[in-house]
Design a protein around this motif. Structure first.
Motif, PDB file in Angstrom:
ATOM      1  N   GLU A 260       0.820  -1.210   0.000  1.00 13.38           N
ATOM      2  CA  GLU A 260       0.000   0.000   0.000  1.00 13.38           C
ATOM      3  C   GLU A 260       0.858   1.267   0.000  1.00 13.38           C
ATOM      4  O   GLU A 260       0.422   2.330  -0.458  1.00 13.38           O
ATOM      5  N   SER A 261       2.084   1.169   0.528  1.00 16.11           N
ATOM      6  CA  SER A 261       2.960   2.338   0.610  1.00 16.11           C
ATOM      7  C   SER A 261       3.641   2.653  -0.713  1.00 16.11           C
ATOM      8  O   SER A 261       4.322   3.668  -0.838  1.00 16.11           O
ATOM      9  N   ILE A 262       3.441   1.824  -1.724  1.00 14.14           N
ATOM     10  CA  ILE A 262       4.083   2.006  -3.027  1.00 14.14           C
ATOM     11  C   ILE A 262       3.087   2.609  -4.010  1.00 14.14           C
ATOM     12  O   ILE A 262       2.007   2.069  -4.225  1.00 14.14           O
ATOM     13  N   ASP A 263       3.469   3.747  -4.606  1.00 11.98           N
ATOM     14  CA  ASP A 263       2.629   4.365  -5.632  1.00 11.98           C
ATOM     15  C   ASP A 263       2.900   3.800  -7.014  1.00 11.98           C
ATOM     16  O   ASP A 263       1.990   3.696  -7.839  1.00 11.98           O
ATOM     17  N   ALA A 264       4.157   3.466  -7.281  1.00 11.56           N
ATOM     18  CA  ALA A 264       4.508   2.947  -8.605  1.00 11.56           C
ATOM     19  C   ALA A 264       5.830   2.203  -8.533  1.00 11.56           C
ATOM     20  O   ALA A 264       6.679   2.500  -7.692  1.00 11.56           O
ATOM     21  N   VAL A 265       5.984   1.223  -9.426  1.00 11.16           N
ATOM     22  CA  VAL A 265       7.244   0.485  -9.570  1.00 11.16           C
ATOM     23  C   VAL A 265       7.558   0.395 -11.052  1.00 11.16           C
ATOM     24  O   VAL A 265       6.751  -0.104 -11.833  1.00 11.16           O
ATOM     25  N   ASN A 266       8.733   0.895 -11.425  1.00 10.42           N
ATOM     26  CA  ASN A 266       9.160   0.839 -12.823  1.00 10.42           C
ATOM     27  C   ASN A 266      10.427   0.015 -12.943  1.00 10.42           C
ATOM     28  O   ASN A 266      11.370   0.203 -12.176  1.00 10.42           O
ATOM     29  N   VAL A 267      10.442  -0.896 -13.918  1.00  9.86           N
ATOM     30  CA  VAL A 267      11.636  -1.664 -14.224  1.00  9.86           C
ATOM     31  C   VAL A 267      12.334  -0.984 -15.393  1.00  9.86           C
ATOM     32  O   VAL A 267      11.782  -0.904 -16.496  1.00  9.86           O
ATOM     33  N   GLU A 268      13.543  -0.462 -15.140  1.00 11.93           N
ATOM     34  CA  GLU A 268      14.278   0.271 -16.165  1.00 11.93           C
ATOM     35  C   GLU A 268      14.899  -0.689 -17.185  1.00 11.93           C
ATOM     36  O   GLU A 268      14.963  -1.906 -16.975  1.00 11.93           O
ATOM     37  N   ALA A 269      15.365  -0.122 -18.289  1.00 17.88           N
ATOM     38  CA  ALA A 269      15.950  -0.927 -19.360  1.00 17.88           C
ATOM     39  C   ALA A 269      17.181  -1.688 -18.883  1.00 17.88           C
ATOM     40  O   ALA A 269      17.481  -2.788 -19.373  1.00 17.88           O
ATOM     41  N   ASP A 270      17.914  -1.115 -17.926  1.00 15.19           N
ATOM     42  CA  ASP A 270      19.114  -1.777 -17.429  1.00 15.19           C
ATOM     43  C   ASP A 270      18.813  -2.802 -16.338  1.00 15.19           C
ATOM     44  O   ASP A 270      19.722  -3.381 -15.751  1.00 15.19           O
ATOM     45  N   GLY A 271      17.515  -3.014 -16.043  1.00 12.27           N
ATOM     46  CA  GLY A 271      17.135  -4.006 -15.056  1.00 12.27           C
ATOM     47  C   GLY A 271      16.977  -3.469 -13.646  1.00 12.27           C
ATOM     48  O   GLY A 271      16.542  -4.202 -12.746  1.00 12.27           O
TER      49      GLY A 271
END
Length: 318
Positions: A260-271
């Motif tokens: 719940e404390s996370i608004d967003a998670v992005n996996v970048e191109a470099d991992g």
């Protein structure tokens, strides 16, 4: 209501030692300090801000080394500019090193005591050097000191005349962890005697550990003031970006996105994973647990925007 108004906090019932009233300072068309007002009482006050924020200019005006372009500054109720009677009550330690490499530490402190007209000079020098725990190195040339040792001997030279006010500009530069603890204990002891300490720094943790009251300066303006509890509370809703490096980013991202404390998670191109969270404490607790459950090895965790510039930007915009 501005952040500055909501965070104003008194350090106690004692009288203000330093008063800064609607002070501005400009150099040609460049405004270094803009309409700043605050009061400083006995104890430890942190002057916090990114490099170039105007902290050093403020300190120079408080010491009388620089004139104000507008406004007024008083120390012990007196104008400090060209007021030699006040100089014996103020100790100043500038950010940049001002030592002769060939000069022995004790000779340097003694020279500063002589310039201050200290009575019983030898005893005063020995006392100041003992305070900074450098008696064993007192007869060595300062060019043989580590940077942290030079900072401490400079502090001894600042303390030799036992001033009522200490103005310290980035004093912990170059100090190792042990030296930092000793330095912090010394300043706290000094403040406990009813003296006034103003500590300028661009590092949040340094000021948070020492200061009773914090003045946050950004772009030459007072962005906020108060104790760190109030300032931290004001930042509770501010989103933070955190980079996480692991051996299985997608598995870890899938686990983190459920919090719940996370608004967003992005996996970048470099991992690498970039997490946007409004509750970093929760992230610190849950990340190791989730990584263990997912059998993921976390290699590195680091904040991306917990710099003073971003904190101050948030405060000014709020």
């Amino acid at each position: 209501m501005t952040n500055s108004e909501t965070m104003n906090n008194s350090t106690g019932s004692s009288e203000a030692v330093i008063k800064v009233e609607n002070v501005s300072r400009w150099f040609g068309n460049v405004v270094s300090v803009s309409d700043v007002s605050f009061e400083i009482k006995p104890g430890i006050t942190g002057l916090l801000g990114p490099n170039g924020a105007g902290k050093t200019t403020l300190l120079r005006m408080i010491t009388g080394l620089a004139a104000v372009s507008d406004g007024n500054i008083t120390v012990f109720g007196e104008s400090v500019r060209n007021n030699s009677s006040l100089y014996s009550r103020i100790g100043v330690m500038s950010e940049h090193e001002t030592v002769y490499q060939f000069m022995k530490g004790r000779d340097f402190v003694k020279m500063m005591g002589e310039l201050r007209g200290v009575h019983d000079l030898d005893n005063a020098v020995d006392k100041a050097i003992q305070l900074v725990d450098l008696a064993d190195a007192a007869y060595r040339p300062m060019g043989t000191y580590s940077r942290g040792m030079r900072q401490r001997m400079r502090l001894a030279a600042t303390l030799v005349h036992e001033p009522d006010i200490l103005l310290l500009d980035e004093p912990l530069n170059g100090a190792d962890p042990r030296q930092r603890v000793h330095f912090q204990n010394l300043l706290q002891s000094y403040a406990d005697q009813g003296k006034t300490v103003v500590l300028s720094s661009h590092i949040l943790e340094e000021v948070e550990q020492l200061a009773d009251t914090v003045l946050l300066i950004v772009n030459g303006k007072l962005a906020a003031s108060g104790d760190f509890h109030a300032i931290r509370a004001a930042l509770n809703d501010r989103p933070y970006h955190v980079r996480v490096v692991s051996d299985s980013p997608r598995d870890l991202a899938a686990a983190l996105v459920k919090l719940e404390s996370i608004d967003a998670v992005n996996v970048e191109a470099d991992g690498e994973i970039v997490v946007l969270s409004r509750n970093v404490r929760d992230l610190q607790i849950e990340l190791p647990r989730l990584a263990k459950l997912a059998d993921v090895r976390v290699r590195r965790v680091e904040p991306l925007d917990d710099s003073l510039e971003s904190v101050f930007g948030y405060l000014v915009e709020g």
